[in-house]
Design a protein around this motif. Sequence first.
Motif, PDB file in Angstrom:
ATOM      1  N   LYS A 250       5.337   0.995   5.745  1.00  0.00           N
ATOM      2  CA  LYS A 250       4.762   0.225   6.853  1.00  0.00           C
ATOM      3  C   LYS A 250       3.997  -1.009   6.362  1.00  0.00           C
ATOM      4  CE  LYS A 250       3.690   4.019  10.066  1.00  0.00           C
ATOM      5  NZ  LYS A 250       3.139   5.044   9.207  1.00  0.00           N
ATOM      6  N   GLN A 251       3.440  -0.874   5.152  1.00  0.00           N
ATOM      7  CA  GLN A 251       2.637  -1.995   4.621  1.00  0.00           C
ATOM      8  C   GLN A 251       3.314  -2.648   3.401  1.00  0.00           C
ATOM      9  OE1 GLN A 251      -0.163  -3.447   5.594  1.00  0.00           O
ATOM     10  NE2 GLN A 251      -0.661  -2.152   7.335  1.00  0.00           N
ATOM     11  N   GLU A 252       4.618  -2.476   3.290  1.00  0.00           N
ATOM     12  CA  GLU A 252       5.340  -2.990   2.119  1.00  0.00           C
ATOM     13  C   GLU A 252       5.191  -4.507   1.957  1.00  0.00           C
ATOM     14  OE1 GLU A 252       9.640  -2.264   0.009  1.00  0.00           O
ATOM     15  OE2 GLU A 252       9.344  -1.533   2.035  1.00  0.00           O
ATOM     16  N   ASP A 253       5.265  -5.229   3.058  1.00  0.00           N
ATOM     17  CA  ASP A 253       5.156  -6.690   2.988  1.00  0.00           C
ATOM     18  C   ASP A 253       3.761  -7.123   2.543  1.00  0.00           C
ATOM     19  OD1 ASP A 253       7.750  -6.823   3.771  1.00  0.00           O
ATOM     20  OD2 ASP A 253       7.350  -7.436   5.842  1.00  0.00           O
ATOM     21  N   ALA A 254       2.757  -6.463   3.090  1.00  0.00           N
ATOM     22  CA  ALA A 254       1.373  -6.792   2.710  1.00  0.00           C
ATOM     23  C   ALA A 254       1.127  -6.462   1.236  1.00  0.00           C
ATOM     24  CB  ALA A 254       0.389  -6.028   3.591  1.00  0.00           C
ATOM     25  N   ALA A 255       1.701  -5.346   0.772  1.00  0.00           N
ATOM     26  CA  ALA A 255       1.558  -4.965  -0.638  1.00  0.00           C
ATOM     27  C   ALA A 255       2.248  -5.992  -1.542  1.00  0.00           C
ATOM     28  CB  ALA A 255       2.139  -3.572  -0.871  1.00  0.00           C
ATOM     29  N   ALA A 256       3.441  -6.422  -1.139  1.00  0.00           N
ATOM     30  CA  ALA A 256       4.167  -7.437  -1.916  1.00  0.00           C
ATOM     31  C   ALA A 256       3.383  -8.742  -1.970  1.00  0.00           C
ATOM     32  CB  ALA A 256       5.554  -7.665  -1.322  1.00  0.00           C
ATOM     33  N   ALA A 257       2.748  -9.084  -0.849  1.00  0.00           N
ATOM     34  CA  ALA A 257       1.933 -10.311  -0.810  1.00  0.00           C
ATOM     35  C   ALA A 257       0.751 -10.204  -1.774  1.00  0.00           C
ATOM     36  CB  ALA A 257       1.435 -10.570   0.612  1.00  0.00           C
ATOM     37  N   ALA A 258       0.168  -9.005  -1.858  1.00  0.00           N
ATOM     38  CA  ALA A 258      -0.959  -8.788  -2.784  1.00  0.00           C
ATOM     39  C   ALA A 258      -0.492  -8.951  -4.232  1.00  0.00           C
ATOM     40  CB  ALA A 258      -1.566  -7.399  -2.566  1.00  0.00           C
ATOM     41  N   TYR A 259       0.679  -8.401  -4.535  1.00  0.00           N
ATOM     42  CA  TYR A 259       1.247  -8.544  -5.885  1.00  0.00           C
ATOM     43  C   TYR A 259       1.553 -10.013  -6.189  1.00  0.00           C
ATOM     44  CZ  TYR A 259       1.891  -3.731  -7.461  1.00  0.00           C
ATOM     45  OH  TYR A 259       1.681  -2.468  -7.952  1.00  0.00           O
TER      46      TYR A 259
END
Length: 284
Positions: A250-259
Amino acid sequence: MAAKTAWAAFPHDAKAFAYAGDALKKAWPKLHAGDAEPFPDAKRAGALIKAAGKAAPKGVDADTLAQALQDAWRAFHRGDFKAAFDAGEKLGPVGASVAVKALGIHATYLVEDEAEQLKRYQQAAKLAEAAVAALPEDANSHYRHAFALGRYSQGLSIAKALKDGIAGKVRAALDATLEREPKHAEAHTAMALYHAEIINKIGGMIGGLTYGAKASEAEKHIKTALKLTPDSPIAHIEHGNVLMLLHGDKQEDAAAAAYEKAAKLKPADAMETLDAAYAKAQLE
């Protein structure tokens, strides 16, 4: 032990991270925004000798100790982790902060063999334990202990770490760190991971009842870490990890943005270079 095994060299250009002479003191607040390590000048060295008592290195005065600690940290920042470890270890508990950090960061990124990694984390935990005994009021004695045990437990599997009581020791060490230094960004990051990993492994209800793990606490601690160290790659990497642990796809995009944010930051030293390179590799 680790001193006798191979130490893989830092694989990037370290020219920008020499911090010779006064450059170290000038860059110190930025270099140590994450771990709140006090600058080891003669006054700090004298206080360490006094606090450590019998555990202080024999026949070393404050000026000599200050110089030795500064040189050990210079080695750490330029990626000469073996030199940093050797110099810190030689000083006993007063050098444990730099020794444990050098051993732990090197093992995390530059040791591929998992059994060897675990051995080094155990060695780091022992050094930190001695520092906790000798310098119980020093925030980083406790934090280095939490860091080494935390890395060790991640290598074991969270389930085994919970069963063996390691997770409880990590939590206690992080509590002790934040009691002594409420602005310790890396301890906030580690605390966020503690909550998120337990919830991810055993669920919110049992995690909350048995270990006091709460998603809201994970979110609060990672937010604090990001506020204290907005330019630190590791804070953004672990923010991504916390999002994935708590919310999954559900938060994959936000996690990728953090990376992505972590990968784009300009590293201040060798450790941050390794952090940013790791973030980049995860995105590929």
